[in-house]
Write a protein that holds these residues in place. Structure first.
Motif, PDB file in Angstrom:
ATOM      1  N   MET A   1       0.837  -1.174   0.000  1.00 18.13           N
ATOM      2  CA  MET A   1       0.000   0.000   0.000  1.00 18.13           C
ATOM      3  C   MET A   1       0.886   1.243   0.000  1.00 18.13           C
ATOM      4  N   VAL A   2       0.585   2.164  -0.872  1.00 15.82           N
ATOM      5  CA  VAL A   2       1.363   3.385  -0.996  1.00 15.82           C
ATOM      6  C   VAL A   2       0.603   4.512  -0.324  1.00 15.82           C
ATOM      7  N   ARG A   3       1.320   5.339   0.412  1.00 16.75           N
ATOM      8  CA  ARG A   3       0.661   6.443   1.101  1.00 16.75           C
ATOM      9  C   ARG A   3       0.223   7.510   0.114  1.00 16.75           C
ATOM     10  N   LYS A   4      -0.729   8.302   0.532  1.00 12.10           N
ATOM     11  CA  LYS A   4      -1.217   9.396  -0.292  1.00 12.10           C
ATOM     12  C   LYS A   4      -0.162  10.500  -0.301  1.00 12.10           C
ATOM     13  N   LEU A   5       0.047  11.108  -1.476  1.00 13.01           N
ATOM     14  CA  LEU A   5       1.052  12.158  -1.586  1.00 13.01           C
ATOM     15  C   LEU A   5       0.583  13.421  -0.884  1.00 13.01           C
ATOM     16  N   LYS A   6       1.547  14.109  -0.257  1.00 15.80           N
ATOM     17  CA  LYS A   6       1.227  15.376   0.386  1.00 15.80           C
ATOM     18  C   LYS A   6       1.047  16.452  -0.688  1.00 15.80           C
ATOM     19  N   TYR A   7       0.535  17.589  -0.264  1.00 17.33           N
ATOM     20  CA  TYR A   7       0.190  18.640  -1.219  1.00 17.33           C
ATOM     21  C   TYR A   7       1.410  19.084  -2.027  1.00 17.33           C
ATOM     22  N   HIS A   8       2.529  19.360  -1.363  1.00 23.02           N
ATOM     23  CA  HIS A   8       3.709  19.838  -2.085  1.00 23.02           C
ATOM     24  C   HIS A   8       4.288  18.747  -2.998  1.00 23.02           C
ATOM     25  N   GLU A   9       4.136  17.476  -2.627  1.00 22.57           N
ATOM     26  CA  GLU A   9       4.586  16.392  -3.486  1.00 22.57           C
ATOM     27  C   GLU A   9       3.718  16.291  -4.737  1.00 22.57           C
ATOM     28  N   GLN A  10       2.424  16.458  -4.557  1.00 26.56           N
ATOM     29  CA  GLN A  10       1.521  16.451  -5.711  1.00 26.56           C
ATOM     30  C   GLN A  10       1.843  17.599  -6.651  1.00 26.56           C
ATOM     31  N   LYS A  11       2.133  18.752  -6.073  1.00 25.91           N
ATOM     32  CA  LYS A  11       2.432  19.928  -6.886  1.00 25.91           C
ATOM     33  C   LYS A  11       3.724  19.716  -7.684  1.00 25.91           C
ATOM     34  N   LEU A  12       4.728  19.096  -7.076  1.00 22.89           N
ATOM     35  CA  LEU A  12       5.986  18.834  -7.775  1.00 22.89           C
ATOM     36  C   LEU A  12       5.807  17.804  -8.880  1.00 22.89           C
ATOM     37  N   LEU A  13       4.989  16.807  -8.652  1.00 21.04           N
ATOM     38  CA  LEU A  13       4.831  15.716  -9.608  1.00 21.04           C
ATOM     39  C   LEU A  13       3.647  15.914 -10.561  1.00 21.04           C
ATOM     40  N   ARG A  14       3.072  17.094 -10.574  1.00 23.01           N
ATOM     41  CA  ARG A  14       1.889  17.332 -11.395  1.00 23.01           C
ATOM     42  C   ARG A  14       2.192  17.155 -12.878  1.00 23.01           C
ATOM     43  N   ARG A  15       3.328  17.671 -13.339  1.00 23.51           N
ATOM     44  CA  ARG A  15       3.645  17.613 -14.767  1.00 23.51           C
ATOM     45  C   ARG A  15       4.507  16.411 -15.139  1.00 23.51           C
ATOM     46  N   LEU A  16       4.842  15.595 -14.195  1.00 27.00           N
ATOM     47  CA  LEU A  16       5.727  14.463 -14.449  1.00 27.00           C
ATOM     48  C   LEU A  16       4.910  13.194 -14.605  1.00 27.00           C
ATOM     49  N   ASP A  17       5.084  12.536 -15.722  1.00 30.80           N
ATOM     50  CA  ASP A  17       4.395  11.282 -15.972  1.00 30.80           C
ATOM     51  C   ASP A  17       5.428  10.162 -15.888  1.00 30.80           C
ATOM     52  N   LEU A  18       5.435   9.423 -14.804  1.00 25.97           N
ATOM     53  CA  LEU A  18       6.454   8.403 -14.593  1.00 25.97           C
ATOM     54  C   LEU A  18       6.265   7.193 -15.491  1.00 25.97           C
ATOM     55  N   VAL A  19       5.072   7.013 -16.029  1.00 23.87           N
ATOM     56  CA  VAL A  19       4.821   5.863 -16.888  1.00 23.87           C
ATOM     57  C   VAL A  19       5.376   6.112 -18.286  1.00 23.87           C
ATOM     58  N   ASN A  20       5.164   7.292 -18.825  1.00 26.92           N
ATOM     59  CA  ASN A  20       5.584   7.607 -20.187  1.00 26.92           C
ATOM     60  C   ASN A  20       6.765   8.575 -20.212  1.00 26.92           C
ATOM     61  N   TRP A  21       7.700   8.395 -19.331  1.00 28.05           N
ATOM     62  CA  TRP A  21       8.839   9.301 -19.254  1.00 28.05           C
ATOM     63  C   TRP A  21       9.713   9.127 -20.488  1.00 28.05           C
ATOM     64  N   GLU A  22      10.148  10.227 -21.107  1.00 27.79           N
ATOM     65  CA  GLU A  22      10.843  10.171 -22.391  1.00 27.79           C
ATOM     66  C   GLU A  22      12.210   9.505 -22.291  1.00 27.79           C
ATOM     67  N   ALA A  23      12.929   9.734 -21.206  1.00 24.63           N
ATOM     68  CA  ALA A  23      14.288   9.226 -21.114  1.00 24.63           C
ATOM     69  C   ALA A  23      14.358   7.798 -20.607  1.00 24.63           C
ATOM     70  N   SER A  24      13.241   7.150 -20.386  1.00 24.64           N
ATOM     71  CA  SER A  24      13.283   5.805 -19.830  1.00 24.64           C
ATOM     72  C   SER A  24      13.559   4.745 -20.885  1.00 24.64           C
ATOM     73  N   GLY A  25      13.303   5.041 -22.145  1.00 23.16           N
ATOM     74  CA  GLY A  25      13.486   4.052 -23.206  1.00 23.16           C
ATOM     75  C   GLY A  25      14.919   4.001 -23.702  1.00 23.16           C
ATOM     76  N   GLY A  26      15.082   4.131 -25.002  1.00 23.13           N
ATOM     77  CA  GLY A  26      16.400   4.057 -25.600  1.00 23.13           C
ATOM     78  C   GLY A  26      17.057   5.408 -25.758  1.00 23.13           C
ATOM     79  N   ASN A  27      16.647   6.395 -24.985  1.00 25.94           N
ATOM     80  CA  ASN A  27      17.175   7.744 -25.114  1.00 25.94           C
ATOM     81  C   ASN A  27      18.323   8.019 -24.169  1.00 25.94           C
TER      82      ASN A  27
END
Length: 185
Positions: A1-27
Motif C-alpha cells: 500500500m502506498v501512502r497518499k502524496l502530500k500537497y507539495h509532493e503532488q504539486k511537484l509531480l503534477r507535470r511528471l508522468d512516470l509511466v511515459n517518461w521520455e528518457a526511460s526508453g532508448g534515449n
C-alpha cells in the motif's frame, strides 16, 4: 500500500508522468549528450539529429548516383563538403565518407559555449553557458545571449568579450594591457 502524496509532493509531480517518461526508453545516449554539451533544450538536440540524418541521407544518395551523372555528383559533393567544412562540421573536404559519419555531436561542438571552452575563454561548459546567457560574449559586433548559436569557421575568430564586461576588464588587468582610457569608461 502506498501512502497518499502530500500537497507539495503532488504539486511537484503534477507535470511528471512516470509511466511515459521520455528518457526511460532508448534515449540514454540523448540524455548523455544533453548533459555533456550542456544543452538547455531537448528540442535542439532533436534538430541536430535530424540535420545530421539529412546530411547522411544526402551523402548516400550522391554516392549511389550512376556513372552517367558523374559530373553532377562531383559538383554536388564538392558543394556539400564545402558547406559542411565552412560550418565546421567536417575537418576535410576530401570525400563523402566524412559526411556519412556526421553525427549530432558535431553540431553540438559548434555551439558557442563549446567554442568558448576550445578558445580557453572559459574553464568549462557550465561557466561558458553562464557567460553567454549573462551577455558577456559577442560574436562580431553583436552581443549573443543564446547558447544555442552555431558558429561557422569564418566567424570563429570574431568571438570576443563585450567591451563593458567585467570579465574583459579582469583579463586586461591580468595581462597588464588595460588602458587608462578604459578606466574612465
Amino acid at each position: 500500500m502506498v501512502r497518499k502524496l502530500k500537497y507539495h509532493e503532488q504539486k511537484l509531480l503534477r507535470r511528471l508522468d512516470l509511466v511515459n517518461w521520455e528518457a526511460s526508453g532508448g534515449n540514454l545516449a540523448e540524455v548523455r549528450a544533453l548533459r555533456r554539451y550542456r544543452l538547455g533544450r531537448r528540442e535542439d538536440y532533436v534538430h541536430y539529429k535530424a540535420l545530421a540524418r539529412a546530411v547522411r541521407a544526402l551523402a548516400r544518395r550522391l554516392r549511389d548516383l550512376g556513372p552517367a551523372s558523374a559530373a553532377f555528383r562531383a559538383r554536388s559533393a564538392a558543394a556539400l563538403l564545402e558547406k559542411l567544412h565552412g560550418l565546421g562540421l567536417v575537418n576535410s573536404r576530401q570525400s563523402l565518407a566524412v559526411c556519412e559519419s556526421l553525427s549530432a555531436a558535431a553540431f553540438c561542438r559548434r555551439r558557442l559555449p563549446c567554442l568558448l571552452v576550445k578558445l580557453r575563454m572559459a574553464q568549462n561548459l557550465r561557466h561558458a553557458v553562464t557567460f553567454v546567457e549573462q551577455g558577456h560574449v559577442r560574436v562580431g559586433p553583436e552581443v549573443v545571449t543564446d547558447p544555442a548559436l552555431l558558429v561557422p569557421r569564418a566567424v570563429e575568430d570574431f568571438i570576443t568579450w563585450v567591451d563593458a564586461s567585467r570579465l574583459r576588464q579582469k583579463v586586461l588587468d591580468y595581462n597588464q594591457e588595460r588602458d587608462d582610457f578604459d578606466l574612465a569608461a
